[in-house]
Design a protein around this motif. Sequence first.
Motif, PDB file in Angstrom:
ATOM      1  N   TYR A  15       0.847  -1.205   0.000  1.00 43.75           N
ATOM      2  CA  TYR A  15       0.000   0.000   0.000  1.00 43.75           C
ATOM      3  C   TYR A  15       0.873   1.242   0.000  1.00 43.75           C
ATOM      4  CZ  TYR A  15       1.031   0.061   5.042  1.00 43.75           C
ATOM      5  OH  TYR A  15       1.663   0.074   6.260  1.00 43.75           O
ATOM      6  N   VAL A  56      -4.424   0.865  -1.457  1.00 47.43           N
ATOM      7  CA  VAL A  56      -4.134  -0.537  -1.150  1.00 47.43           C
ATOM      8  C   VAL A  56      -4.214  -1.381  -2.415  1.00 47.43           C
ATOM      9  CG1 VAL A  56      -4.768  -2.520   0.265  1.00 47.43           C
ATOM     10  CG2 VAL A  56      -5.145  -0.195   1.137  1.00 47.43           C
ATOM     11  N   SER A  64       1.417  -6.104  -4.314  1.00 46.08           N
ATOM     12  CA  SER A  64       1.182  -7.102  -3.276  1.00 46.08           C
ATOM     13  C   SER A  64       1.603  -8.491  -3.747  1.00 46.08           C
ATOM     14  CB  SER A  64      -0.300  -7.111  -2.870  1.00 46.08           C
ATOM     15  OG  SER A  64      -0.632  -5.944  -2.157  1.00 46.08           O
ATOM     16  N   ILE A  81      -8.072  -6.119   4.565  1.00 45.83           N
ATOM     17  CA  ILE A  81      -8.248  -4.680   4.828  1.00 45.83           C
ATOM     18  C   ILE A  81      -8.413  -4.441   6.327  1.00 45.83           C
ATOM     19  CG2 ILE A  81      -9.716  -2.674   4.422  1.00 45.83           C
ATOM     20  CD1 ILE A  81      -8.103  -3.542   1.965  1.00 45.83           C
ATOM     21  N   LEU A  84      -5.097  -4.607   7.975  1.00 43.70           N
ATOM     22  CA  LEU A  84      -4.295  -3.405   7.736  1.00 43.70           C
ATOM     23  C   LEU A  84      -4.743  -2.267   8.650  1.00 43.70           C
ATOM     24  CD1 LEU A  84      -2.168  -1.870   6.078  1.00 43.70           C
ATOM     25  CD2 LEU A  84      -3.975  -1.344   4.418  1.00 43.70           C
TER      26      LEU A  84
END
Length: 254
Positions: A15, A56, A64, A81, A84
Amino acid sequence: MKSLRLETEQANLGYHDLPGSGLPLVFIHGLGGASSCDYPTVAADPALTGRRMLLVDLLGSGFSDRPTDFGYTIDLHARTIVQLVGHLGFQSIDLFGHSMGGAVAIAAARLLGNRVQHLVLSEPNLAPGGGIFSRGIAETPEADYVARGHDDLVRKFAGVEDGTWAASLAVSAPYAVHRGASSLVAGSSPTWGEQLYALPMPRTLIFGSRTLPHPDAEGLPRDGVNIEIVPDAGHSMPWDNPVGLASAIGRAIA
């Protein structure tokens, strides 16, 4: 680019963390996209500059990792999510999701509860069945899509408009795209639309003017969901009209 090590998934979630003040605004991209590619221009617009923003890249996309044993379903993406948000210690956030990312954002908002102050979605998947692209992908067996279908789809869209989606798709893991598309087609119970109606925070749906009329744009205001329209834009709002999308998001989270 920063990353969070997801221990359960044994993978790194990438991110961009753009410094600023106020509630962090988290961006979640759609199928075949990557927030690191899709939203820098939107985030740089005066309508949003000065806020802290996180762009993200879902697992399987962008910067990622691409674990082969991850399911890439909407709910599994939503849990990354949530991890995070917890890792960064956020007690309150604003959450934006586009297309498949809209379904992910709804599922994440359901898990995060009152930590989400505003939920903003651009043309999200609200019902089972997917869209035209996800249906076409899911109809192909995963092994066939990985072997041939993914590259065929990239070539098909390489010359469409500016080819940006094709470029993001090309670096996405084929199995991740297929499993994500299959999850959209399978849907959720309750549906993402039903989950959206039940959420308590202010909610806004954004549509591109070129996709109207749209049944969700007509029905959702009756369920307390605000509507914003981005002029001169279709489904690919970050590319069609990033200024208009930034302004719509800004109004939704004001």
